[in-house]
Structures are given as C-alpha cells and as structure tokens.
Design a protein around this motif. Structure first.
Motif, short mmCIF file in Angstrom:
data_model
loop_
_atom_site.label_atom_id
_atom_site.label_comp_id
_atom_site.label_asym_id
_atom_site.label_seq_id
_atom_site.Cartn_x
_atom_site.Cartn_y
_atom_site.Cartn_z
N GLU A 1 0.85 5.54 -0.21
CA GLU A 1 0.10 6.78 -0.13
C GLU A 1 1.02 7.93 -0.52
O GLU A 1 2.10 8.09 0.06
N THR A 2 0.57 8.73 -1.49
CA THR A 2 1.33 9.89 -1.95
C THR A 2 0.43 11.11 -1.93
O THR A 2 -0.80 11.00 -1.95
N LEU B 1 -1.80 -2.88 -3.97
CA LEU B 1 -1.56 -4.08 -4.76
C LEU B 1 -1.53 -5.25 -3.79
O LEU B 1 -0.57 -5.39 -3.01
N ASN C 1 -3.30 10.36 -3.24
CA ASN C 1 -3.44 9.13 -4.01
C ASN C 1 -3.08 7.94 -3.12
O ASN C 1 -2.07 7.97 -2.40
N THR C 2 -3.90 6.90 -3.15
CA THR C 2 -3.67 5.66 -2.41
C THR C 2 -3.71 4.50 -3.38
O THR C 2 -4.72 4.29 -4.06
N THR C 3 -2.62 3.75 -3.46
CA THR C 3 -2.51 2.61 -4.37
C THR C 3 -2.30 1.34 -3.55
O THR C 3 -1.43 1.31 -2.68
N LYS D 1 0.86 -1.18 0.00
CA LYS D 1 0.00 0.00 0.00
C LYS D 1 0.89 1.23 0.00
O LYS D 1 1.80 1.35 0.83
#
Length: 468
Positions: free
Chosen positions: A249-250, A261, A257-259, A247
């Motif tokens: 977070e930027t 995978l 933005n939270t990505t 995970k």
C-alpha cells in the motif's frame, strides 16, 4: 585332679570407685526443618522449608507487667503449638521490619512473574540503519504446545504356511501434534504473526503474516507478506480474504494505491436453501444435456440454422421435408420393417460440406447445388451402379477397390437387419432440417436417415426410401 572354682569378692563402700558417664546429646535435627518465622537463625541450614499449615494461629500480646511482647502459636483455639516466645520492643520492631520487607519484595516478584509469564526474549541491536528503519528492538513471543507419540506394534501369526521369519511383524507408530502461535515485534514497524496447527481442517487456517507499517507522511504505508486479504467496497467485484502472496500500500498525496501479488488458496460458494431443499443454479449446453438425441440431416441445414432463426417467430427457410425414414441398429430383435442398410456420411452433400480426408474430387458433380441432393456427388450412383456394393455382403471389399480411401465407421457403415423407427419414436423439423430422437443412441448404435424435401418449387431427395 585339681578343680577350678570361682572366687566371689565382697564389695565394700570403703573401696568402691565411681566413673562419670559421657554426656548424650538428645537434640533431634530434622532432615527437612519447618520454617521458623520467630527465630531466623534456625533457617540458615538450607534444604527444604515447609511453611506452617493454615490451622496454626499466630498472635502477639503485650504484657504490661514484664514489658515484653509474648508471641503464641496454637493449633485451633486452645492447644499451644509451641511455648510462648518473648521479645523486647526493639527486637519486635526489627522482626516486623524484616517481615514487611520480605512481604514487599515477594509482591514485586509476583507482579513481575505475572507480567512476564509468557516467554518473550528481547534482542537489542544497536545499529544506526536498523534503528532508523525499524525503530526498536526484536521481541518474539512463542506460545503453543508440541506432543510427540512413539509406539511399537508387534503382531504374530501362528500359521504353519507362513515362513517362521514372516510370522512376526513389527511396525513403528509415530504421531505428532503441534499447535504454535508466534507473535513478534521487530522494532515498532515490523510485526510477525504465525499460526500453525497440525490438526486444522483446512490448509488456509495455518497462516503466516509479516507486515511493515510506515508513518503517515511516508509514501510506503504498508507491506504485507504471507496471508493477505484484498477487501473491496464495490459489489460488482468482490474481494478475497484467503490469498497468499504480497500486498503493498502506497500513498502519493491524495492518491492511494494497493497492489496485490498472490495466489488464491480458497474458494467461495453460495448455497440457497428454500423450503428445506438446497437449490443451486448451473449452466449446461444442450448437446451435453441431451447427448446423442439431436442431429442435423445435412451440413447445409446446420449452416442455414442461424439465418433461419434470425427473424422469429417467422422461420426464414424455404425448405419443407415431405418424406423421411429413420433406421437404427436392431437391438430388439424385431422382424417387421427391417432391412440391410448401407449409410454414407457424405451422401448428397455439396463440395463445401464433404469430408476432406479421402479422395472425393472424382465424385464431385460440376453442376452441383448447395443444398443436399443425390446428384451433388457420384456416391449415390457409385452405390447403385456397383453390384458388389448392392449385394451388401461384399460392400467393404468393393468400396476398398474404388481407391477413394473410404473407411468403415467414419465415411460409411453397414447395418444388417436395421430397424425402422416408428413416427412416435422421433420428431423432425420440416423447415430447419433436424431430427430429435425420443431415446438417445448408445455408443454402439448407428443412425441412418433418408428423406425427401422441396425447396423453391423443386423436389430433392437424399438416400433411397423403402417405398421407392
């Protein structure tokens, strides 16, 4: 013979001599001496120091006559434990100073032990890149327990039928119980959290997370590896808390933005209980709910079903089934309304609904109609015009001799002493062209239908009715 005698000499004080006896040391040195808090010189021999019990009272009294301090130790209120000890003022002050200093250092030691009772080794790495990126040292705090169980099981069976070497069986028993919790700080930005238990009920209870937290002014705000969560504030799509992956977070100015995978390692279910009973909604298609009970009479009726039902409550269909007969395998040993039946799957079908896995082109009628009819193909005329097929017993050989490639169980079926169903055992829709049985067919049963219907003022028939 002579004789031997014993001479007795008198002892007189005039010539008696005295010999000094050696001195005997009566001091008893205990193997484990007690702690002597009044004379520190006695505590320099080492060994085990046993403190004084709690029932011994300690008291210091100043004697104005002698100008000395008298120290008494007694058991209870009246029995002296040891003789009184006297000290001058300077000796007593030195003794108090030493006692206070020892007590002070003991308190400091207990505070440090309480603060560091958990094993927390710290590793310092003096590297410019490491200090700039993580800003700190490495500190690991493991907690938990590990239990290993070893055992041997031996069983012996006194059975003469079993060989001697196989009567004794020895097996090893090994079991382990591990509960581990690790908290680690790799600098001030990277944290490690591991929770592992061999007796946990579910696998997702054993979690491992490695997280990095950046500063407020950095683009990279947070990185999580291991067990991560994806909380969502909306109600349309619900988040999940049992994910395993990465995970990130930027933040780019006001844009966050939270990505994630990851792979799903859990499942969420909701159960509704009403009136003490559990209710759960589920969906199932009609063909699975009532299998082997509903059948279209022809491919034409199946193709026209959606168009006929598009204008409900008015059924858009010009078909009206006037006569119908249904035959099944006779499993009840009935003797009434039975006959030998030869059923074809493509009987009365037009070219577009016929099977393509056999040579049917020679049976197609050039003047065929779309709706089912005996004149659409030559299969009905072939059965009526061949005596061996009508004889029923030689139908298989006769159909094989035609060269059409018809296979029993797929393109046709022979049913001896088939039973005709009563009208109460089935229903049919005269406008839509399908039949519904009251009781589902078994896997080994065969259903054969012959019917007559009208369409646009014309009468059509499929199969042969028993009244004919």
């Amino acid at each position: 013979m002579g004789w031997a005698g014993v001479s007795v000499l008198p002892i007189h004080n005039s010539w008696r001599s005295e010999v000094a006896a050696p001195a005997i040391d009566t001091t008893v040195v205990p193997r484990w001496p007690n702690e002597d808090n009044l004379n520190p010189d006695n505590n320099k021999s080492g060994g085990i120091e046993v403190p004084l019990p709690d029932n011994i009272s300690y008291e210091v009294v100043y004697n104005p006559e002698t100008g000395l301090y008298e120290i008494t130790q007694s058991v209870g209120d009246h029995i002296d434990f040891r003789p009184k000890t006297t000290m001058t003022l300077d000796e007593y002050l030195d003794y108090q100073l030493e006692d206070n200093v020892s007590e002070y250092w003991q308190e400091i030691k207990e505070e440090e032990d309480a603060a560091t009772k958990e094993f927390a080794p710290t590793l310092k790495i003096k590297t410019g890149i490491f200090e700039n990126f993580l800003d700190g040292d490495i500190e690991i705090r493991p907690q938990g327990s590990a239990e290993l169980t070893f055992g041997i099981n031996t069983s012996k069976t006194e059975n003469p039928r079993i060989p001697e070497r196989q009567r004794r069986i020895t097996t090893f028993n090994f079991d382990q119980k591990i509960q581990l919790n690790v908290l680690g700080n790799i600098g001030k930005r990277l944290k490690l959290n591991v929770n592992y238990n061999t007796e946990s009920t579910f696998d997702f209870e054993n979690q491992m997370k490695l997280g990095y937290t950046g500063d407020e002014d950095q683009i990279l705000r947070k990185i999580e590896l291991g067990n991560v969560s994806m909380p969502l504030t909306g109600s349309l799509i619900q988040g999940s808390s049992s994910l395993f992956g990465a995970k990130i977070e930027t933040q780019w100015g006001r844009l966050k933005n939270t990505t994630v995978l990851s792979q799903q390692k859990g499942e969420r279910k909701e159960i509704t209980v009403q009136g003490g009973a559990q209710t759960q909604n589920f969906e199932i298609t009609a063909d699975n709910y009532e299998a082997n009970k509903h059948y279209f009479l022809s491919g034409y009726f199946r193709n026209q079903y959606d168009n006929a039902m598009a204008s409900l409550p008015v059924v858009n269909s010009g078909v009206n089934i006037t006569r119908i007969e249904v035959w099944v395998v006779n499993q009840q040993a009935n003797t009434q309304d039975v006959r030998n039946v030869l059923a074809f799957s493509d009987l009365g079908e037009s070219e577009q609904f016929m099977s393509s896995d056999y040579n049917f082109q020679t049976l197609v009628n050039p003047e065929t109609v779309v709706n089912p009819d005996n004149d659409n193909n030559g299969m009905y005329q072939l059965a009526l015009g061949t005596e061996e097929i009508l004889n029923f017993t030689g139908a298989n050989a006769a159909l094989a001799a035609t060269g059409l490639g018809l296979r029993q169980g797929i393109h046709y079926e022979r049913v001896g002493n088939a039973r005709k169903l009563n009208p109460s055992e089935y229903t049919y829709n005269s406008r839509l062209g399908f039949i519904s049985l009251r009781q589902a067919l078994n896997n080994a049963e065969v259903l054969a239908v012959a019917y007559e219907y009208t369409l646009n003022g014309q009468t059509f028939q499929v199969g042969s009715l028993s009244q004919d």
